[in-house]
Design an enzyme around this catalytic site. Structure first.
Site, PDB file in Angstrom:
ATOM      1  N   ASP A 283       3.489   8.278  -4.949  1.00 53.24           N
ATOM      2  CA  ASP A 283       4.707   9.073  -5.098  1.00 53.24           C
ATOM      3  C   ASP A 283       5.950   8.262  -4.736  1.00 53.24           C
ATOM      4  O   ASP A 283       7.069   8.686  -4.981  1.00 53.24           O
ATOM      5  CB  ASP A 283       4.645  10.382  -4.305  1.00 53.24           C
TER       6      ASP A 283
ATOM      7  N   SER B 185      -1.071   9.564   2.139  1.00 51.17           N
ATOM      8  CA  SER B 185       0.001   8.725   1.620  1.00 51.17           C
ATOM      9  C   SER B 185      -0.161   7.268   2.040  1.00 51.17           C
ATOM     10  O   SER B 185      -1.121   6.620   1.677  1.00 51.17           O
ATOM     11  CB  SER B 185       1.349   9.300   2.054  1.00 51.17           C
TER      12      SER B 185
END
Length: 455
Positions: A240, A101
């Site tokens: 995301d 991430s």
């Protein structure tokens, strides 16, 4: 195997710990879990733009294929939400996503996405951890195919939002991550003029962690001003999450973004909102004005996703920039939300909408700080906090304490202080919300001192 632990959002570690051998062990555990649960459909394996991610994804695919599962790999690194949508769209058994991430390049990670496309809940990740074992071949080998997973996700996003972005100028910042040529292409397909920043692959992310925070987006702020753009949008490393920049506010606080988009959705639709315990009460005020309710959850989108399904929520989100809406997979999606943000801005500038909300509901300022705390001390600190709740914070009485996730102290003037352990770093998080910057700083100072004395 002792080094593998699924936290808030999968297993994440530095590369000296996150090794190919351990990744293959995770792959075997997932294969055994799926087989034990009766799944036999193909499995997707996605990966982000890090130098090591594709190789780890190929190792996972190899283990799954050795266990008889057909495997779908994207043709290049792709956003996590693209992989999550593919699971539902194609009726897959699930997916694995190799990503760390927003962490720096010396990290990597892997998370399991179940068949419903939502984040895996602890019952699932615990079951996978319990099956950690050396890889083995079991039965006829499955196939491994490279496929396009972006087109279906883009079609889903356009169907949900139905955007018309003609005349809108957006500066898009991929932060060298997997949103490049995905989020910007989606915005362009809806008619926006897109100016690109950091849309090349750089496995070192330009020396800056791919975290779309205010401190990392000064260049995007400058670009929005230089191009007289309507807004700027940035994704984190696996796209995301998102952050938004506006002409008047520069970096738009995620709490304000959530409130603005939820308010815009309520103009034509209905439904409750789901927010985490660390997210603004402004959502509650917007909901009440429309006769809707708000569901509060622990921090972590897996809890937001679960509540969105249970309550048929119109929108769910968290102050860290993760959001989704009804009709989509209950997983945070920075690509879809970029399109929705642009669509809302095309109807009315986000600054104008936020100004109106604050005029009606009152000013809010929110912020957070961290206090270093070894993982092994977190539980003891939380326990000690239960016996150390003060009667006042920054001159206001503590009227109630919410223990949904850590300790959230509700103060007499409507402000609040939240202390909770981080699920991804050796830190305690301290959050505050109040009507002014000065009040927030005062609350955070007392919260930091409270935690530091217990660590």
């Amino acid at each position: 195997m002792d080094a593998i632990s699924f936290g808030t959002d999968g297993w994440r570690a530095r590369l000296d710990t996150f090794t190919d051998e351990r990744v293959r062990t995770v792959g075997q555990a997932v294969a055994d879990y799926l087989a034990d649960e009766g799944f036999d459909a193909p499995v997707a394996v996605g990966y982000d733009a890090r130098a090591t991610s594709e190789g780890f994804a190929e190792s996972l695919a190899d283990v799954l294929a050795d266990n008889g599962f057909d495997v779908l790999l994207p043709e290049r690194d792709r956003p996590t939400p693209v992989i999550a949508w593919a699971v539902v769209d194609r009726g897959l058994s699930g997916a694995l996503m190799v990503t760390a991430s927003h962490n720096p390049p010396e990290y990597n990670g892997v998370k399991f996405i179940p068949a419903d496309g939502a984040p895996a809940l602890p019952a699932v990740t615990d079951a996978i951890e319990a099956r950690l074992a050396d890889p083995r071949a079991d039965g006829p080998r499955g196939s491994i195919d490279r496929v396009d997973l972006v087109a279906a996700h883009a079609a889903q996003a356009r169907d949900l939002v139905d955007p018309d972005l003609a005349g809108l100028t957006v500066v898009y910042d991929a932060m060298h991550g997997s949103g490049r040529r995905v989020t910007d292409a989606l915005l362009e397909s809806a008619g926006a003029t897109v100016i690109r920043r950091r849309c090349d692959r750089d496995t070192a992310f330009g020396g800056v962690p791919p975290e779309p925070s205010a401190e990392h987006l000064s260049g995007l702020v400058d670009a929005v001003a230089a191009h007289d753009a309507d807004l700027g949008i940035a994704n984190d490393g696996d796209a995301d999450r998102l952050a938004v920049v506006t002409p008047d506010r520069d970096y738009l606080d995620e709490n304000l973004f959530f409130a603005a988009v939820y308010d815009a959705l309520l103009a034509e639709r209905s439904g409750p909102a789901v927010r985490t315990v660390s997210t603004t009460f402004l959502i509650d005020r917007v909901a009440a004005a429309h006769g809707e309710e708000v569901v509060e959850t622990s921090v972590g989108f897996k809890w937001v996703a679960e509540a969105m399904v249970e309550h048929d929520a119109l929108m769910g989100g968290e102050e860290s920039g993760g959001f989704s809406i009804r009709g989509h997979v209950p997983e945070k999606d920075g690509v879809l939300m970029a399109l929705l943000a642009a669509d809302v801005a095309a109807g009315e500038p986000l600054d104008t909408r936020v100004d109106r909300l604050l005029d009606v509901h009152g000013d809010i300022v929110a912020d957070k700080v961290s206090v270093d705390c070894p993982d092994e001390r977190k539980a003891a600190v939380v326990d000690a906090l239960g016996d150390a709740i003060p009667e006042t914070v920054a001159g206001r009485a503590v009227e109630d304490v919410v223990t949904l996730d850590g300790f959230k102290l509700l103060l007499s003037d409507g402000s609040w202080l939240l202390v909770r352990p981080s699920g991804t770093e050796p830190k305690m998080r301290v959050y505050a919300e109040a009507e002014s910057r000065e009040r927030v700083d005062a609350i955070l100072d007392e919260g930091r001192d409270l935690v530091a004395a217990l660590v």
